[in-house]
Design a protein around this motif. Structure first.
Motif, PDB file in Angstrom:
ATOM      1  N   LEU A 286       4.262   3.500   9.360  1.00 53.50           N
ATOM      2  CA  LEU A 286       3.045   2.949   8.770  1.00 53.50           C
ATOM      3  C   LEU A 286       1.864   3.294   9.663  1.00 53.50           C
ATOM      4  O   LEU A 286       1.926   3.124  10.879  1.00 53.50           O
ATOM      5  CB  LEU A 286       3.170   1.428   8.629  1.00 53.50           C
ATOM      6  CG  LEU A 286       4.245   0.964   7.640  1.00 53.50           C
ATOM      7  CD1 LEU A 286       4.605  -0.487   7.884  1.00 53.50           C
ATOM      8  CD2 LEU A 286       3.776   1.180   6.209  1.00 53.50           C
TER       9      LEU A 286
ATOM     10  N   TRP B 174      10.227   1.644   6.872  1.00 52.01           N
ATOM     11  CA  TRP B 174       8.826   1.816   7.234  1.00 52.01           C
ATOM     12  C   TRP B 174       8.590   1.110   8.569  1.00 52.01           C
ATOM     13  O   TRP B 174       8.555  -0.111   8.631  1.00 52.01           O
ATOM     14  CB  TRP B 174       7.914   1.209   6.173  1.00 52.01           C
ATOM     15  CG  TRP B 174       7.888   1.931   4.865  1.00 52.01           C
ATOM     16  CD1 TRP B 174       8.613   1.661   3.743  1.00 52.01           C
ATOM     17  CD2 TRP B 174       7.050   3.042   4.528  1.00 52.01           C
ATOM     18  NE1 TRP B 174       8.283   2.518   2.739  1.00 52.01           N
ATOM     19  CE2 TRP B 174       7.328   3.385   3.191  1.00 52.01           C
ATOM     20  CE3 TRP B 174       6.089   3.775   5.238  1.00 52.01           C
ATOM     21  CZ2 TRP B 174       6.683   4.435   2.543  1.00 52.01           C
ATOM     22  CZ3 TRP B 174       5.449   4.820   4.587  1.00 52.01           C
ATOM     23  CH2 TRP B 174       5.739   5.141   3.265  1.00 52.01           C
TER      24      TRP B 174
ATOM     25  N   ASP C 101       0.819  -1.214   0.000  1.00 46.74           N
ATOM     26  CA  ASP C 101       0.000   0.000   0.000  1.00 46.74           C
ATOM     27  C   ASP C 101       0.853   1.264   0.000  1.00 46.74           C
ATOM     28  O   ASP C 101       0.356   2.353  -0.313  1.00 46.74           O
ATOM     29  CB  ASP C 101      -0.920   0.034   1.230  1.00 46.74           C
ATOM     30  CG  ASP C 101      -2.138  -0.849   1.070  1.00 46.74           C
ATOM     31  OD1 ASP C 101      -2.310  -1.457  -0.002  1.00 46.74           O
ATOM     32  OD2 ASP C 101      -2.933  -0.930   2.031  1.00 46.74           O
ATOM     33  N   ASN C 102       2.119   1.127   0.359  1.00 49.45           N
ATOM     34  CA  ASN C 102       2.987   2.301   0.485  1.00 49.45           C
ATOM     35  C   ASN C 102       4.168   2.317  -0.480  1.00 49.45           C
ATOM     36  O   ASN C 102       4.839   3.340  -0.607  1.00 49.45           O
ATOM     37  CB  ASN C 102       3.503   2.398   1.923  1.00 49.45           C
ATOM     38  CG  ASN C 102       2.407   2.764   2.892  1.00 49.45           C
ATOM     39  OD1 ASN C 102       2.033   3.926   3.012  1.00 49.45           O
ATOM     40  ND2 ASN C 102       1.855   1.763   3.578  1.00 49.45           N
TER      41      ASN C 102
END
Length: 198
Positions: free
Chosen positions: A188, A147, A39-40
């Motif tokens: 995150l 992250w 998603d990132n």
């Protein structure tokens, strides 16, 4: 010999997760932890998951729409078996995996020499520590982004009852060949566990 010791520096994880020295024990990655990465981070080209275990991470990586090749040193019922990532004979545009505890540093070295674009490893946040890693990895090839998980990941042995919560902080370490030099520290957002839990 105490097989719960990490071979690269004396770290002894909790007995819930230990170095996979003989091959039969492994701890599948919760699917929500892989969704937090995809998603990132965007990926172009193929993705290789070289420690695929039972395919928990590979199945999620397929949601990127990219071709995913899956392999493992041991036969865990998914992907191509007998492939030693520490002696790779292939390249990939991207490599994404959760390496065995006892081989994390070797996975970094091997991955950096086998990837064309992005290399992402799910590691303990404490991997940032250590004079040896500073000299051998971070001074020469620091990650582009780290992250940090806001939620704790709990790794369970395959088939174990899922109860309790983890006590170790984890992060995705991403080496991006197209990123400028230096390392970005990012967090995150919480919520992935609730959104994507099995």
């Amino acid at each position: 010999m105490d097989t719960t010791y990490n071979l690269n520096g004396g770290y002894k994880p909790t007995l819930k997760r230990f170095a996979d020295l003989g091959g039969p024990d492994f701890f599948p990655t919760p699917r929500w932890a892989t969704y937090a990465l995809i998603d990132n981070e965007s990926f172009k080209g193929d993705i290789w998951e070289p420690a695929c275990g039972d395919g928990s991470m590979s199945v999620v990586l397929e949601d990127t729409g990219r071709p995913v090749a899956s392999s493992d040193l041991y036969d865990r019922g998914y992907g191509e078996r007998g492939v030693d990532f520490l002696s790779p004979n292939r390249r990939a545009s991207n490599i994404v995996t959760n390496p065995p505890y006892n081989a994390a540093e070797g996975f970094v070295r091997s991955g950096l020499s086998s990837v064309d674009q992005k290399f992402a490893l799910l590691l303990r946040l404490a991997f940032l520590e250590g004079a040896n890693r500073q000299r051998t990895i971070f001074s020469e090839s620091p990650p582009s982004r780290v992250w940090v998980f806001s939620e704790r990941i709990t790794f369970y042995p395959a088939g174990a009852e899922r109860k309790g919560s983890g006590t170790t902080a984890y992060a995705w370490f991403v080496w991006d060949k197209d990123a400028p030099s230096g390392t970005e520290l990012r967090w995150l957002e919480p919520g992935y566990k609730a959104r994507y839990s099995d």
